[in-house]
Design a protein around this motif. Structure first.
Motif, PDB file in Angstrom:
ATOM      1  N   MET A   1     -46.478  67.342  23.887  1.00  0.00           N
ATOM      2  CA  MET A   1     -48.339  66.713  24.226  1.00  0.00           C
ATOM      3  C   MET A   1     -48.512  65.331  24.315  1.00  0.00           C
ATOM      4  N   GLU A   2     -47.463  64.397  23.808  1.00  0.00           N
ATOM      5  CA  GLU A   2     -48.185  63.255  23.990  1.00  0.00           C
ATOM      6  C   GLU A   2     -48.655  62.451  25.474  1.00  0.00           C
ATOM      7  N   LEU A   3     -47.284  62.951  26.267  1.00  0.00           N
ATOM      8  CA  LEU A   3     -47.605  62.878  27.317  1.00  0.00           C
ATOM      9  C   LEU A   3     -49.055  63.655  28.394  1.00  0.00           C
ATOM     10  N   LEU A   4     -49.492  64.488  27.894  1.00  0.00           N
ATOM     11  CA  LEU A   4     -50.766  65.329  27.912  1.00  0.00           C
ATOM     12  C   LEU A   4     -51.713  64.055  27.681  1.00  0.00           C
ATOM     13  N   LYS A   5     -51.800  63.731  26.409  1.00  0.00           N
ATOM     14  CA  LYS A   5     -52.540  62.483  25.948  1.00  0.00           C
ATOM     15  C   LYS A   5     -52.491  61.236  26.603  1.00  0.00           C
ATOM     16  N   LYS A   6     -52.001  61.094  26.797  1.00  0.00           N
ATOM     17  CA  LYS A   6     -51.202  59.016  27.690  1.00  0.00           C
ATOM     18  C   LYS A   6     -51.590  59.636  29.317  1.00  0.00           C
ATOM     19  N   LEU A   7     -50.938  60.809  29.873  1.00  0.00           N
ATOM     20  CA  LEU A   7     -51.314  60.408  31.302  1.00  0.00           C
ATOM     21  C   LEU A   7     -52.808  61.019  31.582  1.00  0.00           C
ATOM     22  N   TYR A   8     -53.422  62.492  31.430  1.00  0.00           N
ATOM     23  CA  TYR A   8     -53.583  63.670  31.826  1.00  0.00           C
ATOM     24  C   TYR A   8     -55.632  63.153  30.953  1.00  0.00           C
ATOM     25  N   GLU A   9     -55.540  63.546  29.972  1.00  0.00           N
ATOM     26  CA  GLU A   9     -57.174  63.303  28.858  1.00  0.00           C
ATOM     27  C   GLU A   9     -57.757  61.416  29.562  1.00  0.00           C
ATOM     28  N   PRO A  10     -56.808  60.675  29.361  1.00  0.00           N
ATOM     29  CA  PRO A  10     -57.708  59.392  29.936  1.00  0.00           C
ATOM     30  C   PRO A  10     -58.640  59.978  30.827  1.00  0.00           C
ATOM     31  N   HIS A  11     -58.439  60.100  32.300  1.00  0.00           N
ATOM     32  CA  HIS A  11     -59.007  60.875  33.017  1.00  0.00           C
ATOM     33  C   HIS A  11     -59.632  61.432  33.194  1.00  0.00           C
TER      34      HIS A  11
ATOM     35  N   HIS B   1     -57.391  79.760  24.340  1.00  0.00           N
ATOM     36  CA  HIS B   1     -57.426  79.783  25.951  1.00  0.00           C
ATOM     37  C   HIS B   1     -56.302  78.413  26.099  1.00  0.00           C
ATOM     38  N   THR B   2     -57.655  77.551  25.452  1.00  0.00           N
ATOM     39  CA  THR B   2     -57.514  75.458  25.741  1.00  0.00           C
ATOM     40  C   THR B   2     -55.867  75.695  25.087  1.00  0.00           C
ATOM     41  N   LEU B   3     -55.803  76.168  23.957  1.00  0.00           N
ATOM     42  CA  LEU B   3     -54.075  75.291  23.694  1.00  0.00           C
ATOM     43  C   LEU B   3     -53.088  76.070  24.357  1.00  0.00           C
ATOM     44  N   LEU B   4     -53.427  77.060  25.104  1.00  0.00           N
ATOM     45  CA  LEU B   4     -52.119  78.159  25.587  1.00  0.00           C
ATOM     46  C   LEU B   4     -52.924  76.909  27.096  1.00  0.00           C
ATOM     47  N   ASN B   5     -53.595  76.823  27.804  1.00  0.00           N
ATOM     48  CA  ASN B   5     -53.255  75.681  29.181  1.00  0.00           C
ATOM     49  C   ASN B   5     -52.922  74.414  28.676  1.00  0.00           C
ATOM     50  N   GLU B   6     -53.246  74.205  27.488  1.00  0.00           N
ATOM     51  CA  GLU B   6     -52.771  72.781  27.297  1.00  0.00           C
ATOM     52  C   GLU B   6     -51.664  73.072  27.048  1.00  0.00           C
ATOM     53  N   LYS B   7     -50.732  73.833  26.406  1.00  0.00           N
ATOM     54  CA  LYS B   7     -49.221  73.799  26.548  1.00  0.00           C
ATOM     55  C   LYS B   7     -48.758  74.128  27.776  1.00  0.00           C
ATOM     56  N   MET B   8     -48.980  74.844  28.982  1.00  0.00           N
ATOM     57  CA  MET B   8     -48.530  74.406  30.251  1.00  0.00           C
ATOM     58  C   MET B   8     -48.398  73.199  31.538  1.00  0.00           C
ATOM     59  N   LEU B   9     -50.022  72.861  30.779  1.00  0.00           N
ATOM     60  CA  LEU B   9     -50.318  71.058  31.244  1.00  0.00           C
ATOM     61  C   LEU B   9     -49.035  69.926  30.809  1.00  0.00           C
ATOM     62  N   ALA B  10     -49.247  70.415  29.442  1.00  0.00           N
ATOM     63  CA  ALA B  10     -47.825  69.855  28.490  1.00  0.00           C
ATOM     64  C   ALA B  10     -46.560  69.624  29.648  1.00  0.00           C
ATOM     65  N   GLU B  11     -45.831  71.409  29.859  1.00  0.00           N
ATOM     66  CA  GLU B  11     -44.686  71.513  30.484  1.00  0.00           C
ATOM     67  C   GLU B  11     -44.627  70.718  31.760  1.00  0.00           C
TER      68      GLU B  11
ATOM     69  N   ILE C   1     -46.696  68.385  33.157  1.00  0.00           N
ATOM     70  CA  ILE C   1     -46.542  67.015  33.087  1.00  0.00           C
ATOM     71  C   ILE C   1     -45.186  66.537  33.105  1.00  0.00           C
ATOM     72  N   THR C   2     -44.851  67.002  32.299  1.00  0.00           N
ATOM     73  CA  THR C   2     -43.339  66.610  31.384  1.00  0.00           C
ATOM     74  C   THR C   2     -42.732  66.740  32.253  1.00  0.00           C
ATOM     75  N   ARG C   3     -42.698  68.159  33.263  1.00  0.00           N
ATOM     76  CA  ARG C   3     -41.303  67.238  34.986  1.00  0.00           C
ATOM     77  C   ARG C   3     -42.213  66.499  35.896  1.00  0.00           C
ATOM     78  N   ALA C   4     -43.180  66.097  35.858  1.00  0.00           N
ATOM     79  CA  ALA C   4     -43.746  65.768  36.635  1.00  0.00           C
ATOM     80  C   ALA C   4     -44.541  64.866  36.203  1.00  0.00           C
ATOM     81  N   PRO C   5     -44.460  63.989  35.376  1.00  0.00           N
ATOM     82  CA  PRO C   5     -45.643  62.674  35.663  1.00  0.00           C
ATOM     83  C   PRO C   5     -46.221  62.143  36.132  1.00  0.00           C
TER      84      PRO C   5
END
Length: 247
Positions: free
Chosen positions: A1-11, A192-202, A204-208
């Motif tokens: 989830m760290e990459l989600l917060k760092k690379l996704y949420e600011p945008h 649903h938000t938690l599920l979508n966050e998990k999928m996004l995190a995965e 983003i981990t594969r392709a930051p």
């Protein structure tokens, strides 16, 4: 989830701030809003929302298939499974519109026809919202559809309860109880938000490097849905311009 917060949420933050700053949303929550305006807005929203909601299960299933094609098998199969729970949700908006119109017709004028309201030509914001989904799913970054679902779900979870409190204040628990579509999404979209966050995190981990692309799709969807809500309110305000409570 760290990459989600760092690379996704600011945008997506600029779009999320619209929940507190968009003029139409602010008018909907204004304490001086006339009950008749709010009642008519809810009808306009639910009557038009079927157009926005009917394709959702197909969008999610199509995204799952595209993800599998790109080697994101776990995400893809999760989406295809999730799509089943979205089937027929647009029927809730139609049923809510019917209940709201019956309630309106016993208290206000002019008398409304739910069939005529649902048959209205889609607004530009509605067409753009559907086109965005189609473009993202067919494009190079179909995971962007997961971001769309995540941000629209965020809108429901964050703005929905505030609107429900306004409905209860101005129109009472009877009308609040008619909003089954909104009530369900306020409750269910947390999961649903938690599920979508998990999928996004995965993903983003594969392709930051793709995180910003995903976020931009989600932010655009949220902005379009907020514009759609504003269009519904503007339509009602034009009908009852003497009742405008906010300039």
């Amino acid at each position: 989830m760290e990459l989600l917060k760092k690379l996704y949420e600011p945008h997506v933050l600029p779009a999320r701030t619209l929940l507190d700053t968009d003029p139409a949303l602010c008018r909907l929550l204004d304490p001086s809003l006339k009950p008749k305006v709010l009642a008519r807005f809810l009808i306009e929203w639910m009557a038009r929302a079927a157009y926005m909601t009917e394709p959702v299960d197909g969008w999610i299933r199509g995204t799952g298939q595209r993800c599998i094609e790109q080697g994101l098998d776990r995400i893809g199969h999760a989406l295809i499974t999730h799509a089943k729970s979205e089937t027929g949700h647009h029927l809730m908006t139609l049923e809510d519109a019917e209940r709201l119109v019956r309630h309106w017709n016993t208290r206000y004028s002019p008398t409304l026809s739910v069939q005529a309201l649902c048959a209205q030509t889609p607004l530009e914001s509605m067409r753009a919202y559907r086109q965005l989904h189609d473009d993202v799913i067919a494009g190079a970054f179909p995971v962007g559809q997961v971001a769309i679902e995540r941000e629209v779900g965020f809108l429901a979870v964050e703005f929905g309860p505030r609107l429900m409190r306004q409905v209860e204040r101005l129109l009472g628990p009877e009308v609040a109880g008619m909003l089954t579509f909104l009530n369900e999404h306020v409750a269910v979209d947390v999961g649903h938000t938690l599920l979508n966050e998990k999928m996004l995190a995965e993903a983003i981990t594969r392709a930051p490097d793709n995180a910003r692309v995903y976020a931009e799709a989600g932010a655009q969807a949220m902005s379009l849905y907020i514009r759609f809500l504003g269009d519904c309110l503007h339509t009602v305000e034009d009908l009852f311009s003497p009742l405008r409570s906010v300039a």
